[in-house]
Design a protein around this motif. Sequence first.
Motif, PDB file in Angstrom:
ATOM      1  N   VAL A  66      10.362  10.608  11.447  1.00 18.07           N
ATOM      2  CA  VAL A  66       9.588  10.543  12.692  1.00 18.07           C
ATOM      3  C   VAL A  66      10.290  11.340  13.786  1.00 18.07           C
ATOM      4  CG1 VAL A  66       8.736   9.006  14.503  1.00 18.07           C
ATOM      5  CG2 VAL A  66       8.557   8.328  12.104  1.00 18.07           C
ATOM      6  N   ALA A  67      11.611  11.166  13.898  1.00 14.96           N
ATOM      7  CA  ALA A  67      12.379  11.915  14.898  1.00 14.96           C
ATOM      8  C   ALA A  67      12.238  13.415  14.664  1.00 14.96           C
ATOM      9  CB  ALA A  67      13.849  11.506  14.839  1.00 14.96           C
ATOM     10  N   ASN A  68      12.308  13.836  13.423  1.00 19.01           N
ATOM     11  CA  ASN A  68      12.184  15.258  13.105  1.00 19.01           C
ATOM     12  C   ASN A  68      10.797  15.782  13.457  1.00 19.01           C
ATOM     13  OD1 ASN A  68      14.783  15.247  12.099  1.00 19.01           O
ATOM     14  ND2 ASN A  68      14.153  14.947   9.976  1.00 19.01           N
ATOM     15  N   ALA A  69       9.781  14.961  13.235  1.00 20.67           N
ATOM     16  CA  ALA A  69       8.411  15.386  13.528  1.00 20.67           C
ATOM     17  C   ALA A  69       8.195  15.596  15.023  1.00 20.67           C
ATOM     18  CB  ALA A  69       7.419  14.349  12.994  1.00 20.67           C
ATOM     19  N   TYR A  70       8.799  14.744  15.846  1.00 23.98           N
ATOM     20  CA  TYR A  70       8.613  14.856  17.291  1.00 23.98           C
ATOM     21  C   TYR A  70       9.473  15.949  17.920  1.00 23.98           C
ATOM     22  CZ  TYR A  70       5.415  10.968  17.956  1.00 23.98           C
ATOM     23  OH  TYR A  70       4.299  10.180  17.954  1.00 23.98           O
ATOM     24  N   LEU A  71      10.446  16.467  17.190  1.00 29.14           N
ATOM     25  CA  LEU A  71      11.282  17.528  17.745  1.00 29.14           C
ATOM     26  C   LEU A  71      10.443  18.744  18.123  1.00 29.14           C
ATOM     27  CD1 LEU A  71      14.033  18.756  18.444  1.00 29.14           C
ATOM     28  CD2 LEU A  71      14.213  19.484  16.057  1.00 29.14           C
ATOM     29  N   ASP A  72       9.554  19.171  17.249  1.00 28.84           N
ATOM     30  CA  ASP A  72       8.715  20.335  17.545  1.00 28.84           C
ATOM     31  C   ASP A  72       7.852  20.095  18.778  1.00 28.84           C
ATOM     32  OD1 ASP A  72       9.722  21.746  15.416  1.00 28.84           O
ATOM     33  OD2 ASP A  72       8.084  21.239  14.046  1.00 28.84           O
ATOM     34  N   GLU A  73       7.374  18.884  18.935  1.00 33.42           N
ATOM     35  CA  GLU A  73       6.511  18.555  20.079  1.00 33.42           C
ATOM     36  C   GLU A  73       7.296  18.647  21.390  1.00 33.42           C
ATOM     37  OE1 GLU A  73       3.242  17.971  19.493  1.00 33.42           O
ATOM     38  OE2 GLU A  73       3.751  18.379  17.396  1.00 33.42           O
ATOM     39  N   VAL A  74       8.497  18.096  21.393  1.00 38.78           N
ATOM     40  CA  VAL A  74       9.301  18.129  22.616  1.00 38.78           C
ATOM     41  C   VAL A  74       9.750  19.553  22.928  1.00 38.78           C
ATOM     42  CG1 VAL A  74      11.420  17.313  23.726  1.00 38.78           C
ATOM     43  CG2 VAL A  74      10.075  15.750  22.308  1.00 38.78           C
TER      44      VAL A  74
ATOM     45  N   LEU B 291       6.015  11.937  23.735  1.00 34.57           N
ATOM     46  CA  LEU B 291       6.462  10.961  22.747  1.00 34.57           C
ATOM     47  C   LEU B 291       5.456   9.834  22.543  1.00 34.57           C
ATOM     48  CD1 LEU B 291      10.264  10.600  23.629  1.00 34.57           C
ATOM     49  CD2 LEU B 291       9.189  12.061  21.912  1.00 34.57           C
ATOM     50  N   ALA B 292       4.623   9.596  23.537  1.00 32.61           N
ATOM     51  CA  ALA B 292       3.638   8.513  23.435  1.00 32.61           C
ATOM     52  C   ALA B 292       2.418   8.911  22.620  1.00 32.61           C
ATOM     53  CB  ALA B 292       3.208   8.066  24.828  1.00 32.61           C
ATOM     54  N   ALA B 293       2.257  10.190  22.371  1.00 34.96           N
ATOM     55  CA  ALA B 293       1.103  10.665  21.600  1.00 34.96           C
ATOM     56  C   ALA B 293       1.421  10.571  20.112  1.00 34.96           C
ATOM     57  CB  ALA B 293       0.763  12.103  21.980  1.00 34.96           C
ATOM     58  N   PRO B 294       0.604   9.853  19.338  1.00 34.97           N
ATOM     59  CA  PRO B 294       0.895   9.719  17.903  1.00 34.97           C
ATOM     60  C   PRO B 294       0.754  11.039  17.159  1.00 34.97           C
ATOM     61  CG  PRO B 294      -1.280   8.849  18.408  1.00 34.97           C
ATOM     62  CD  PRO B 294      -0.644   9.161  19.726  1.00 34.97           C
ATOM     63  N   ILE B 295       1.553  11.204  16.124  1.00 33.93           N
ATOM     64  CA  ILE B 295       1.455  12.367  15.244  1.00 33.93           C
ATOM     65  C   ILE B 295       0.885  11.895  13.914  1.00 33.93           C
ATOM     66  CG2 ILE B 295       2.752  14.127  13.969  1.00 33.93           C
ATOM     67  CD1 ILE B 295       4.746  14.226  16.213  1.00 33.93           C
ATOM     68  N   GLU B 296      -0.126  12.564  13.456  1.00 37.21           N
ATOM     69  CA  GLU B 296      -0.788  12.157  12.219  1.00 37.21           C
ATOM     70  C   GLU B 296       0.214  12.114  11.068  1.00 37.21           C
ATOM     71  OE1 GLU B 296      -4.589  13.414   9.369  1.00 37.21           O
ATOM     72  OE2 GLU B 296      -4.100  14.586  11.166  1.00 37.21           O
TER      73      GLU B 296
ATOM     74  N   PHE C 285       2.711  10.070  10.931  1.00 42.72           N
ATOM     75  CA  PHE C 285       3.973   9.481  11.372  1.00 42.72           C
ATOM     76  C   PHE C 285       3.778   8.313  12.334  1.00 42.72           C
ATOM     77  CE2 PHE C 285       4.962  13.829  10.169  1.00 42.72           C
ATOM     78  CZ  PHE C 285       6.067  13.649   9.344  1.00 42.72           C
ATOM     79  N   GLY C 286       2.598   8.190  12.902  1.00 40.63           N
ATOM     80  CA  GLY C 286       2.327   7.090  13.809  1.00 40.63           C
ATOM     81  C   GLY C 286       2.937   7.299  15.179  1.00 40.63           C
ATOM     82  N   LEU C 287       3.301   6.187  15.826  1.00 39.11           N
ATOM     83  CA  LEU C 287       3.835   6.226  17.176  1.00 39.11           C
ATOM     84  C   LEU C 287       5.360   6.283  17.185  1.00 39.11           C
ATOM     85  CD1 LEU C 287       1.546   3.524  18.841  1.00 39.11           C
ATOM     86  CD2 LEU C 287       1.519   5.975  19.323  1.00 39.11           C
ATOM     87  N   TYR C 288       5.896   6.942  18.191  1.00 37.37           N
ATOM     88  CA  TYR C 288       7.341   7.001  18.381  1.00 37.37           C
ATOM     89  C   TYR C 288       7.795   5.745  19.113  1.00 37.37           C
ATOM     90  CZ  TYR C 288      11.943   8.788  19.587  1.00 37.37           C
ATOM     91  OH  TYR C 288      13.300   8.947  19.707  1.00 37.37           O
ATOM     92  N   ARG C 289       8.892   5.131  18.631  1.00 41.74           N
ATOM     93  CA  ARG C 289       9.395   3.908  19.265  1.00 41.74           C
ATOM     94  C   ARG C 289      10.150   4.239  20.554  1.00 41.74           C
ATOM     95  NH1 ARG C 289      12.502   0.067  15.138  1.00 41.74           N
ATOM     96  NH2 ARG C 289      12.127  -1.373  16.863  1.00 41.74           N
ATOM     97  N   TYR C 290      10.023   3.397  21.545  1.00 37.95           N
ATOM     98  CA  TYR C 290      10.746   3.507  22.815  1.00 37.95           C
ATOM     99  C   TYR C 290      10.578   4.887  23.478  1.00 37.95           C
ATOM    100  CZ  TYR C 290      13.062  -0.245  20.232  1.00 37.95           C
ATOM    101  OH  TYR C 290      13.317  -1.360  19.477  1.00 37.95           O
TER     102      TYR C 290
END
Length: 309
Positions: free
Chosen positions: A146-154, A173-178, A180-185
């Motif tokens: 999940v952390a790796n998936a959100y890296l590209d977004e950030v 981070l609040a936007a879900p990624i298909e 992977f779901g939602l990012y915690r905290y």
Amino acid sequence: MARIKNLKVSAKGRIRLPAALLARWGLQSGGEVACLEVGDAVLLFSGGVEAPKSGSPGPFTEARRSTVAVRASSWPPPKKERISFDVGGDVWEVSWGRHDKFGTAAYWIDQTISGGYADDDAFETMDLTTATVWGLLHGHGVVAEVANAYLDEVMALLKSDEAPSAAAVAEVLAAPIEGFGLYRYPNRKAAFISEAVTRLISDPPSDDIDTLRAYLLQLRGVGPKTAALIESGFRGAHAEVHVNDIHLRRALRLSGVFRAHWDVDRHYDRFETAFLQYARHGNVPPVALDMCIWDLARDAGSEAFNQND
């Protein structure tokens, strides 16, 4: 020029291809590989080979990608008896063990080499900003994928705003990624990321790599584990670090490399010192050994370590 590599065949007849090879051949999720026995060597072909037609040159020219030769005569590696550790005057010895027995000191070194983790091209380095964001996205119960998936977004946000506000990062981070779901905290991590990126711009670290760890530890949200993770992303295979987590503690307490009474919150430096000594005993890059143990121990699960023999 083709490189010869040693691969391990398990007691169940399974073979693990190097991680870099799996990535290059696109086999991370499985696929077909053909093999051709040639005397005391075996040739592996990515994607399999087509049956040769009459008059065709045969499987060598039908191979879709380059080959790797594995010589049975070069296996197993030389065996050691025991290895010693000295951490702050605490001295102990550990049995090296069999390279083909799960959990021994020899096993993890062997898997690091035969699995391709120690290959020169096994790790891609990041710039310091990307590595810092990547490190901060991990931890606190956030699954690595999940952390790796959100890296590209950030990082996409940082391209349009090099010093985004915490609110802007939190929105990403609040936007879900298909898948992977939602990012915690999201709010907590967004504040850390925003402050760290701003600090890297306004007060960047010196070029002295020996001071990087101290600099990173001054960033809010960065402790010893996150600092080590950031440095591993920034320096790649050259990072002399240990990213301590539950999977490595289980594995290396079983082997005897880590002392059972050490507490990660109070003795992180002891864990890291012992780990770096262990990597030197095995002559492998610490970051490669760290990744190998984390990868395989996580897959094995906690039940694999509930043994005393």
